[in-house]
Design a protein around this motif. Sequence first.
Motif, PDB file in Angstrom:
ATOM      1  N   ARG A  19     -21.467   6.608  -1.978  1.00  0.00           N
ATOM      2  CA  ARG A  19     -22.092   7.935  -1.840  1.00  0.00           C
ATOM      3  C   ARG A  19     -23.470   7.869  -1.193  1.00  0.00           C
ATOM      4  O   ARG A  19     -23.798   8.720  -0.372  1.00  0.00           O
ATOM      5  CB  ARG A  19     -22.163   8.632  -3.202  1.00  0.00           C
ATOM      6  N   ILE A  20     -24.263   6.875  -1.547  1.00  0.00           N
ATOM      7  CA  ILE A  20     -25.592   6.830  -0.907  1.00  0.00           C
ATOM      8  C   ILE A  20     -25.450   6.475   0.572  1.00  0.00           C
ATOM      9  O   ILE A  20     -26.167   7.005   1.425  1.00  0.00           O
ATOM     10  CB  ILE A  20     -26.595   5.895  -1.633  1.00  0.00           C
ATOM     11  N   GLU A  22     -22.933   7.223   2.547  1.00  0.00           N
ATOM     12  CA  GLU A  22     -22.438   8.408   3.276  1.00  0.00           C
ATOM     13  C   GLU A  22     -23.550   9.436   3.470  1.00  0.00           C
ATOM     14  O   GLU A  22     -23.680  10.031   4.531  1.00  0.00           O
ATOM     15  CB  GLU A  22     -21.243   9.025   2.537  1.00  0.00           C
ATOM     16  N   ARG A  23     -24.371   9.644   2.430  1.00  0.00           N
ATOM     17  CA  ARG A  23     -25.472  10.607   2.556  1.00  0.00           C
ATOM     18  C   ARG A  23     -26.515  10.098   3.557  1.00  0.00           C
ATOM     19  O   ARG A  23     -27.077  10.864   4.333  1.00  0.00           O
ATOM     20  CB  ARG A  23     -26.117  10.872   1.185  1.00  0.00           C
ATOM     21  N   ALA A  26     -25.337  10.604   7.112  1.00  0.00           N
ATOM     22  CA  ALA A  26     -25.359  12.010   7.521  1.00  0.00           C
ATOM     23  C   ALA A  26     -26.740  12.443   8.034  1.00  0.00           C
ATOM     24  O   ALA A  26     -26.871  13.496   8.652  1.00  0.00           O
ATOM     25  CB  ALA A  26     -24.918  12.892   6.355  1.00  0.00           C
ATOM     26  N   LEU A  27     -27.771  11.613   7.806  1.00  0.00           N
ATOM     27  CA  LEU A  27     -29.123  11.954   8.273  1.00  0.00           C
ATOM     28  C   LEU A  27     -29.335  11.598   9.747  1.00  0.00           C
ATOM     29  O   LEU A  27     -30.361  11.951  10.333  1.00  0.00           O
ATOM     30  CB  LEU A  27     -30.177  11.211   7.450  1.00  0.00           C
ATOM     31  N   CYS A  65     -18.736   4.664   7.418  1.00  0.00           N
ATOM     32  CA  CYS A  65     -20.039   5.287   7.685  1.00  0.00           C
ATOM     33  C   CYS A  65     -21.105   4.280   8.143  1.00  0.00           C
ATOM     34  O   CYS A  65     -22.208   4.674   8.518  1.00  0.00           O
ATOM     35  CB  CYS A  65     -20.523   6.028   6.432  1.00  0.00           C
ATOM     36  N   PHE A 112     -32.723   9.592  -2.226  1.00  0.00           N
ATOM     37  CA  PHE A 112     -31.560  10.336  -2.723  1.00  0.00           C
ATOM     38  C   PHE A 112     -31.414  10.133  -4.226  1.00  0.00           C
ATOM     39  O   PHE A 112     -31.673   9.033  -4.737  1.00  0.00           O
ATOM     40  CB  PHE A 112     -30.275   9.823  -2.072  1.00  0.00           C
ATOM     41  N   THR A 115     -26.214   8.342  -8.007  1.00  0.00           N
ATOM     42  CA  THR A 115     -24.996   8.848  -8.632  1.00  0.00           C
ATOM     43  C   THR A 115     -25.065   8.481 -10.114  1.00  0.00           C
ATOM     44  O   THR A 115     -25.297   7.309 -10.446  1.00  0.00           O
ATOM     45  CB  THR A 115     -23.753   8.193  -7.987  1.00  0.00           C
TER      46      THR A 115
END
Length: 129
Positions: A19-20, A22-23, A26-27, A65, A112, A115
């Motif tokens: 999750r980190i 992927e986030r 996305a930046l 990613c 971020f 999770t």
Amino acid sequence: MATVLTFGTFDVLHIGHLRILERAAALGERLVVGVSSDALNISKKGRAPVFSQAERLQLVAALRCVDEVFLEESLELKRHYLSAHGADVLAMGDDWKGRFDEFSDICRVVYFERTPAVSTTAIIEKIRL
Ligand code: CTP
């Protein structure tokens, strides 16, 4: 084309790691990941990772990613790694909140939220029990 850089051990790869990443991806358009070396983990946490640095590099590099990986061999070289990889953004989990603000002169620094309820340490403990 914005390059995002993040660092971590990524041992016993879990959903919080995915999750980190992927986030972070996305930046920007390119995600580069500094995977910390076995020696760095031994000196920092007093134990070797479950999976070797070669395995962790290969696993992280295989994620859709992630565009590029490198071995982080010293905690003191963050500034060097950021400029060598042309980072526009440094993304980290908020367990590091504030600790990397010193690099905001060369890139944007983003933290971020972690999770909840998962970590490599907790997984190792769970398996041990
Ligand atoms: N991370 C996250 N959410 C989690 C666990 C980790 O967002 N639940 C993020 C961290 O904030 C860090 C990156 O993933 O930016 C790599 O963390 P790492 O230290 O390799 O993973 P941990 O599970 O925190 O490992 P440990 O339990 O050994 O500290």
